[in-house]
Write a protein that holds these residues in place. Sequence first.
Motif, PDB file in Angstrom:
ATOM      1  N   GLU A 140      29.726 -12.167   8.525  1.00 40.92           N
ATOM      2  CA  GLU A 140      30.512 -13.082   9.344  1.00 40.92           C
ATOM      3  C   GLU A 140      30.957 -12.418  10.647  1.00 40.92           C
ATOM      4  OE1 GLU A 140      32.597 -15.917   5.924  1.00 40.92           O
ATOM      5  OE2 GLU A 140      33.831 -14.559   7.145  1.00 40.92           O
ATOM      6  N   SER A 141      31.271 -13.254  11.610  1.00 38.65           N
ATOM      7  CA  SER A 141      31.832 -12.788  12.877  1.00 38.65           C
ATOM      8  C   SER A 141      33.184 -13.454  13.060  1.00 38.65           C
ATOM      9  CB  SER A 141      30.905 -13.139  14.042  1.00 38.65           C
ATOM     10  OG  SER A 141      31.426 -12.645  15.266  1.00 38.65           O
ATOM     11  N   ALA A 185      24.444 -10.784  19.376  1.00 41.74           N
ATOM     12  CA  ALA A 185      24.113 -11.847  18.426  1.00 41.74           C
ATOM     13  C   ALA A 185      22.797 -11.556  17.718  1.00 41.74           C
ATOM     14  CB  ALA A 185      24.050 -13.188  19.152  1.00 41.74           C
ATOM     15  N   ARG A 202      23.276  -8.678  15.189  1.00 39.43           N
ATOM     16  CA  ARG A 202      23.980  -9.163  13.996  1.00 39.43           C
ATOM     17  C   ARG A 202      23.023  -9.899  13.071  1.00 39.43           C
ATOM     18  NH1 ARG A 202      27.696 -14.426  13.935  1.00 39.43           N
ATOM     19  NH2 ARG A 202      28.070 -14.539  11.697  1.00 39.43           N
ATOM     20  N   SER A 216      28.693  -7.549  10.070  1.00 39.67           N
ATOM     21  CA  SER A 216      29.932  -8.286  10.264  1.00 39.67           C
ATOM     22  C   SER A 216      30.565  -7.802  11.562  1.00 39.67           C
ATOM     23  CB  SER A 216      30.898  -8.043   9.098  1.00 39.67           C
ATOM     24  OG  SER A 216      30.336  -8.463   7.880  1.00 39.67           O
ATOM     25  N   TYR A 217      31.161  -8.745  12.305  1.00 39.10           N
ATOM     26  CA  TYR A 217      31.815  -8.416  13.574  1.00 39.10           C
ATOM     27  C   TYR A 217      33.276  -8.832  13.518  1.00 39.10           C
ATOM     28  CZ  TYR A 217      27.319  -7.861  16.093  1.00 39.10           C
ATOM     29  OH  TYR A 217      26.080  -7.439  16.524  1.00 39.10           O
ATOM     30  N   LEU A 251      35.611  -9.472  16.759  1.00 42.51           N
ATOM     31  CA  LEU A 251      35.516  -9.512  18.219  1.00 42.51           C
ATOM     32  C   LEU A 251      36.865  -9.873  18.817  1.00 42.51           C
ATOM     33  CD1 LEU A 251      33.919  -9.701  20.940  1.00 42.51           C
ATOM     34  CD2 LEU A 251      33.479 -12.089  20.357  1.00 42.51           C
ATOM     35  N   MET A 291      30.211 -16.601  19.805  1.00 45.47           N
ATOM     36  CA  MET A 291      29.881 -15.453  18.964  1.00 45.47           C
ATOM     37  C   MET A 291      30.431 -15.533  17.547  1.00 45.47           C
ATOM     38  SD  MET A 291      28.080 -13.180  20.677  1.00 45.47           S
ATOM     39  CE  MET A 291      28.414 -11.672  19.759  1.00 45.47           C
ATOM     40  N   CYS A 292      31.495 -16.291  17.322  1.00 47.61           N
ATOM     41  CA  CYS A 292      32.249 -16.164  16.080  1.00 47.61           C
ATOM     42  C   CYS A 292      32.144 -17.398  15.191  1.00 47.61           C
ATOM     43  CB  CYS A 292      33.719 -15.881  16.380  1.00 47.61           C
ATOM     44  SG  CYS A 292      33.971 -14.321  17.276  1.00 47.61           S
ATOM     45  N   ASP A 293      32.314 -17.177  13.885  1.00 49.76           N
ATOM     46  CA  ASP A 293      32.376 -18.256  12.910  1.00 49.76           C
ATOM     47  C   ASP A 293      33.814 -18.734  12.733  1.00 49.76           C
ATOM     48  OD1 ASP A 293      29.567 -17.783  12.241  1.00 49.76           O
ATOM     49  OD2 ASP A 293      30.308 -15.993  11.216  1.00 49.76           O
TER      50      ASP A 293
END
Length: 251
Positions: free
Chosen positions: A32-33, A183, A186, A192-193, A195, A206-208
Amino acid sequence: MLTVEDLNVWFGHAPERVDAVGSASFAVGPGESFGLVGESGSGKSTILRAVAGLIDSWSGRIAVAGRPVAGSRRSRGFHKTVQMVFQDPYASLHPRHSVDRVLSETLHLQGMDRIDARITRLLDQVGLGQGFRFRYPHQLSGGQRQRVAIARALAAEPRLLLLDEPTSALDVSVQAEILNLLADIRAERGLSYVLVSHDLAVVAHMCDQLAVMRAGRIVEEMDAASLRAGRAQGDYARALIAASAGYVREA
């Protein structure tokens, strides 16, 4: 992959003590990000630095891949799992170390073998060819320096990357290249990020999931779809989204 529970971070001692983060909790799953957003001084980068072991004045619980960490001392195993990419590519690289030395020293410290082959692969992965291997930071553009910083972070083959505003010091034309690179990495590596950014468009891309911070506290969590649609629950998050829209002529 990362669990943060009731995290408090402070600087100094009473009566001058400054509480930078209060009771922050969130979790990031494998692959996940997760984004941390908010105005300057809200505690976003402080959380990353506490997780990375760069701050020792904190309380609460931090666990990486199910293993709790304590204080500011981090084992080699931790650094093989977690790496950080800093905001300023001009300051994060040693000015007298070539790209080859930066990467080879990192690989040696992580106990890696086949150093030459790994350096070649790392440079290819971040979009830099062998022609950059023996250049120094002053011979690189800002975007190229940040690619080297990303390659250095990837050298340990981590599972979690902490990204502290990785594009804010770059020209707008270069920001998209670095974000797309991150991206792609990943997706390829299943990383996993976490940010940190003040740019909501970057986080939405970029993120979930993301958390909105204000004055050191997490005031709201939402998914990226809600951010893009402007569906915030709290007044502060709604105001932050509205401010990110920029100039509105009718207003």
